[in-house]
Design a protein around this motif. Structure first.
Motif, PDB file in Angstrom:
ATOM      1  N   HIS A   1       0.873  -1.284  -0.063  1.00  0.00           N
ATOM      2  CA  HIS A   1       0.031   0.028   0.038  1.00  0.00           C
ATOM      3  C   HIS A   1       0.961   1.208   0.117  1.00  0.00           C
ATOM      4  CE1 HIS A   1      -4.119  -1.893   0.747  1.00  0.00           C
ATOM      5  NE2 HIS A   1      -3.344  -2.724   1.028  1.00  0.00           N
ATOM      6  N   PRO A   2       0.322   2.315  -0.089  1.00  0.00           N
ATOM      7  CA  PRO A   2       1.149   3.678  -0.264  1.00  0.00           C
ATOM      8  C   PRO A   2       1.860   3.783   0.835  1.00  0.00           C
ATOM      9  CG  PRO A   2      -1.049   4.019  -1.066  1.00  0.00           C
ATOM     10  CD  PRO A   2      -0.962   2.674  -0.728  1.00  0.00           C
TER      11      PRO A   2
ATOM     12  N   LYS B   1       5.861   4.474   0.069  1.00  0.00           N
ATOM     13  CA  LYS B   1       6.524   5.928   0.286  1.00  0.00           C
ATOM     14  C   LYS B   1       7.960   5.754   0.996  1.00  0.00           C
ATOM     15  CE  LYS B   1       2.719   8.060   2.223  1.00  0.00           C
ATOM     16  NZ  LYS B   1       1.879   8.983   2.460  1.00  0.00           N
ATOM     17  N   VAL B   2       7.923   4.641   1.870  1.00  0.00           N
ATOM     18  CA  VAL B   2       9.163   4.352   2.542  1.00  0.00           C
ATOM     19  C   VAL B   2      10.241   3.769   1.597  1.00  0.00           C
ATOM     20  CG1 VAL B   2      10.330   2.739   4.461  1.00  0.00           C
ATOM     21  CG2 VAL B   2       7.881   3.867   4.993  1.00  0.00           C
ATOM     22  N   LEU B   3       9.779   2.650   0.960  1.00  0.00           N
ATOM     23  CA  LEU B   3      10.471   2.277  -0.142  1.00  0.00           C
ATOM     24  C   LEU B   3      11.225   3.019  -1.178  1.00  0.00           C
ATOM     25  CD1 LEU B   3       8.288  -1.194  -0.601  1.00  0.00           C
ATOM     26  CD2 LEU B   3      10.429  -0.752   0.409  1.00  0.00           C
ATOM     27  N   ASP B   4      10.402   4.160  -1.329  1.00  0.00           N
ATOM     28  CA  ASP B   4      10.661   5.271  -2.372  1.00  0.00           C
ATOM     29  C   ASP B   4      11.819   5.942  -1.646  1.00  0.00           C
ATOM     30  OD1 ASP B   4       9.406   4.977  -4.571  1.00  0.00           O
ATOM     31  OD2 ASP B   4       7.900   6.260  -4.091  1.00  0.00           O
ATOM     32  N   TYR B   5      11.750   6.241  -0.453  1.00  0.00           N
ATOM     33  CA  TYR B   5      12.767   6.989   0.338  1.00  0.00           C
ATOM     34  C   TYR B   5      14.044   6.151   0.467  1.00  0.00           C
ATOM     35  CZ  TYR B   5      14.823   9.165   4.505  1.00  0.00           C
ATOM     36  OH  TYR B   5      16.013   9.943   5.214  1.00  0.00           O
ATOM     37  N   LEU B   6      14.035   4.860   0.693  1.00  0.00           N
ATOM     38  CA  LEU B   6      15.251   4.063   0.614  1.00  0.00           C
ATOM     39  C   LEU B   6      15.701   3.688  -0.828  1.00  0.00           C
ATOM     40  CD1 LEU B   6      13.899   1.589   3.257  1.00  0.00           C
ATOM     41  CD2 LEU B   6      15.191   3.520   3.681  1.00  0.00           C
ATOM     42  N   GLY B   7      15.064   4.221  -1.658  1.00  0.00           N
ATOM     43  CA  GLY B   7      15.621   4.049  -2.986  1.00  0.00           C
ATOM     44  C   GLY B   7      15.386   2.868  -4.015  1.00  0.00           C
TER      45      GLY B   7
ATOM     46  N   GLY C   1      11.705   2.017  -4.409  1.00  0.00           N
ATOM     47  CA  GLY C   1      10.620   2.016  -5.030  1.00  0.00           C
ATOM     48  C   GLY C   1      10.229   1.609  -6.389  1.00  0.00           C
ATOM     49  N   GLU C   2      11.236   2.489  -7.171  1.00  0.00           N
ATOM     50  CA  GLU C   2      10.993   2.378  -8.454  1.00  0.00           C
ATOM     51  C   GLU C   2      11.135   0.813  -9.223  1.00  0.00           C
ATOM     52  OE1 GLU C   2       9.309   5.331  -9.311  1.00  0.00           O
ATOM     53  OE2 GLU C   2       9.187   4.143 -11.056  1.00  0.00           O
ATOM     54  N   THR C   3      12.253   0.269  -8.426  1.00  0.00           N
ATOM     55  CA  THR C   3      12.456  -1.069  -9.020  1.00  0.00           C
ATOM     56  C   THR C   3      11.220  -1.936  -8.848  1.00  0.00           C
ATOM     57  OG1 THR C   3      14.747  -0.569  -8.645  1.00  0.00           O
ATOM     58  CG2 THR C   3      14.346  -2.907  -8.824  1.00  0.00           C
ATOM     59  N   ILE C   4      10.794  -1.661  -7.348  1.00  0.00           N
ATOM     60  CA  ILE C   4       9.745  -2.539  -7.060  1.00  0.00           C
ATOM     61  C   ILE C   4       8.473  -2.302  -7.835  1.00  0.00           C
ATOM     62  CG2 ILE C   4       8.253  -2.748  -4.991  1.00  0.00           C
ATOM     63  CD1 ILE C   4      10.508  -2.704  -3.168  1.00  0.00           C
ATOM     64  N   ARG C   5       8.208  -1.111  -8.425  1.00  0.00           N
ATOM     65  CA  ARG C   5       6.940  -0.684  -8.825  1.00  0.00           C
ATOM     66  C   ARG C   5       7.201  -1.558 -10.482  1.00  0.00           C
ATOM     67  NH1 ARG C   5       7.162   3.931  -5.973  1.00  0.00           N
ATOM     68  NH2 ARG C   5       5.352   4.815  -5.471  1.00  0.00           N
ATOM     69  N   ASP C   6       8.267  -1.311 -10.996  1.00  0.00           N
ATOM     70  CA  ASP C   6       8.488  -1.638 -12.255  1.00  0.00           C
ATOM     71  C   ASP C   6       8.376  -3.406 -12.275  1.00  0.00           C
ATOM     72  OD1 ASP C   6       9.263   0.450 -13.180  1.00  0.00           O
ATOM     73  OD2 ASP C   6      11.394   0.348 -13.374  1.00  0.00           O
ATOM     74  N   ALA C   7       8.521  -3.989 -11.205  1.00  0.00           N
ATOM     75  CA  ALA C   7       8.576  -5.381 -11.076  1.00  0.00           C
ATOM     76  C   ALA C   7       7.238  -5.976 -10.792  1.00  0.00           C
ATOM     77  CB  ALA C   7       9.592  -5.909 -10.185  1.00  0.00           C
TER      78      ALA C   7
ATOM     79  N   ASP D   1      -3.099   7.535  -2.279  1.00  0.00           N
ATOM     80  CA  ASP D   1      -2.792   8.559  -1.251  1.00  0.00           C
ATOM     81  C   ASP D   1      -2.737   9.889  -1.740  1.00  0.00           C
ATOM     82  OD1 ASP D   1      -0.152   9.041  -2.408  1.00  0.00           O
ATOM     83  OD2 ASP D   1       0.795   8.279  -0.685  1.00  0.00           O
ATOM     84  N   LYS D   2      -2.459  10.965  -0.994  1.00  0.00           N
ATOM     85  CA  LYS D   2      -2.190  12.454  -1.509  1.00  0.00           C
ATOM     86  C   LYS D   2      -1.323  12.548  -2.793  1.00  0.00           C
ATOM     87  CE  LYS D   2      -1.541  14.370   2.617  1.00  0.00           C
ATOM     88  NZ  LYS D   2      -1.845  13.795   3.867  1.00  0.00           N
ATOM     89  N   ASP D   3      -0.271  11.934  -2.610  1.00  0.00           N
ATOM     90  CA  ASP D   3       0.589  12.007  -3.884  1.00  0.00           C
ATOM     91  C   ASP D   3       0.544  10.885  -5.110  1.00  0.00           C
ATOM     92  OD1 ASP D   3       2.121  13.571  -1.840  1.00  0.00           O
ATOM     93  OD2 ASP D   3       2.940  11.794  -0.952  1.00  0.00           O
ATOM     94  N   GLY D   4      -0.574  10.566  -5.020  1.00  0.00           N
ATOM     95  CA  GLY D   4      -0.940   9.674  -6.160  1.00  0.00           C
ATOM     96  C   GLY D   4      -0.487   8.079  -6.271  1.00  0.00           C
ATOM     97  N   ASN D   5       0.300   7.667  -5.055  1.00  0.00           N
ATOM     98  CA  ASN D   5       0.743   6.322  -4.855  1.00  0.00           C
ATOM     99  C   ASN D   5      -0.708   5.546  -4.743  1.00  0.00           C
ATOM    100  OD1 ASN D   5       3.583   6.513  -4.623  1.00  0.00           O
ATOM    101  ND2 ASN D   5       3.213   7.635  -2.883  1.00  0.00           N
ATOM    102  N   THR D   6      -0.665   4.400  -5.513  1.00  0.00           N
ATOM    103  CA  THR D   6      -1.832   3.330  -5.269  1.00  0.00           C
ATOM    104  C   THR D   6      -1.078   2.084  -4.729  1.00  0.00           C
ATOM    105  OG1 THR D   6      -3.915   2.372  -6.213  1.00  0.00           O
ATOM    106  CG2 THR D   6      -2.277   3.049  -7.635  1.00  0.00           C
TER     107      THR D   6
END
Ligand SMILES: Cc1cc2nc3c(=O)[nH]c(=O)nc-3n(C[C@H](O)[C@H](O)[C@H](O)COP(=O)(O)OP(=O)(O)OC[C@H]3O[C@@H](n4cnc5c(N)ncnc54)[C@H](O)[C@@H]3O)c2cc1C
Length: 380
Positions: free
Chosen positions: A47-48, A52-58, A60-66, A93-98
């Protein structure tokens, strides 16, 4: 600082990322009892708040792509007709994360591969803990060591927890869950959302986790400890779900029977404290929840973020653990209790009726507000 993390599950691996981001010079070791990183053959919903945490840790993008982005989650009747059509995205969420649906093994690999490999110790079951005045001695099945502090993320059956509280108890929900991954091609309208179909004492969930894989789960009320007969399992599930939409039965039929997992669903009875001396519990080891909100791992990921942030402000581990527990209790209690109630209500015809009626009358804006609170991570 020399730190030990117990368990290379989602919480343990994310915690290593969070510590190394804030304290790159620390020696952070992960000890995992399995000889290989567990490749659980199921999907998971992030969930968002977790993203958000995974994005902060760098990562998030790889996880989204996978994984697969899921625009909404819909509760339906057994025939997959929505109980209520939602006109707003409750799970954004407010930033558009789903939500992202992803294969667990893929998520675990992404988290593990980007950590220093020489610090991940497989085949290392925690066996003993000795608390000293300002350090902790740990004994593992294949080694031992002394650490400044220990973060134990060794899951609902936590061995580490027994050195803090010898008598913690699991609580069986009365429900058993089967999980599988199918490569069935779903109709387009089912491909970008998660669905949970409710029947009588039965639920079936569907969530795409890549362009070609559909994760499903089937939940049934029954006594704990039941066993499957592999030869008849598929037919047994088809019989259980005979009144459900044919797509659900096709998903069961198209999944290799050896790959269908079965688990009794339990959570952890609320424990009075999460830490002792220089050891603190995180994730399922501290607050395992039933999966009805898809928040167990998400809360473990939040734990990872908050413990690192608190250690930035308070360098004494014992004081930091007290602050950490204070910060996290209210939210995880809410998740554990709400998830438990949803699970009970979803399987009882009377409360299911009230819940369905509530879905229809509770203003969506109110639910949206509650989801925003759930998805909030301080500072992100
Ligand atoms: C059916 C089901 C569906 C779910 N769906 C979702 C979902 O969609 N979204 C979500 O957020 N959550 C979901 N969850 C919850 C989620 O799976 C857990 O909350 C999450 O996996 C907990 O992660 P963890 O790292 O804290 O613990 P674990 O995943 O249990 O990891 C603990 C690790 O510690 C290791 N270990 C154990 N003992 C020792 C020892 N003595 N020494 C060394 N290592 C040890 C284990 O081998 C393991 O690798 C679901 C759970 C279930 C049962």
């Amino acid at each position: 600082m020399k730190v030990a993390i117990i368990g290379a599950g989602i919480t343990g691996l994310t915690t290593a990322h969070a510590l190394l981001k804030e304290f790159p010079t620390w020696e952070v070791h992960i000890y995992e009892k399995s000889p290989v990183l567990n490749e659980v053959g199921a999907g998971i919903m992030l969930h968002p708040n977790a993203l958000k945490v995974l994005d902060y840790l760098g990562v998030g993008e790889t996880i989204r792509d996978a994984g697969q982005q899921l625009a909404k989650a819909v509760i339906t009747r057994a025939d997959l007709k929505p109980i209520k059509k939602s006109d707003i995205d409750l799970l954004t969420d407010k930033d558009g994360n789903t939500i992202i649906g992803i294969h667990r093994a893929r998520l675990q690999s992404i988290l593990a591969d980007s950590l220093p490999q020489q610090r991940i110790h497989l085949n290392s079951e925690l066996l003993d803990v000795i608390f000293n005045e300002s350090s902790v001695d740990l004994k593992f099945s294949t080694s031992k060591g002394t650490f400044d502090f220990v973060l134990a993320a060794d899951g609902i059956h936590s061995q580490a927890r027994s050195f803090i509280l010898p008598n913690s108890k699991k609580r069986y929900s009365g429900q058993t869950c089967w999980r599988g991954i199918s490569t069935l091609k779903l109709p387009e309208h089912l491909h970008h959302a998660a669905f949970e179909a409710w029947g009588n004492k039965l639920r079936f969930g569907i969530a795409p986790i890549s362009d070609t894989e559909i994760y499903w789960f089937a939940v049934h009320s029954e006594s704990a400890g039941g066993k499957d007969t592999k030869e008849t399992l598929q037919q047994d599930l088809l019989d259980l779900f005979h009144e459900f939409n044919p797509i659900i039965r096709e998903l069961i039929q198209s999944t290799p029977v050896q790959k269908i997992l079965r688990n009794d669903i339990s959570d952890l009875e609320r424990i009075p404290v999460w830490h002792k001396n220089r050891m603190c519990l995180l994730g399922d080891a501290a607050h395992a929840t039933t999966p009805n909100m898809g928040q167990g791992a998400c809360q473990g990921i939040e734990d990872a973020f908050y413990i690192a942030q608190i250690l930035l402000l308070e360098s004494n581990p014992e004081k930091a653990f007290t602050l950490f527990e204070k910060k996290r209790r209210e939210k995880v209690d809410m998740v554990v209790n709400t998830s438990w109630k949803i699970g009970k209500a979803a399987h009882q015809p009377v409360s299911q009726f009230f819940l369905r009626s509530a879905f229809k009358i509770i203003p969506q804006s109110l639910v949206k507000k509650q989801m925003e609170t759930l998805y909030e991570v301080e500072g992100l």
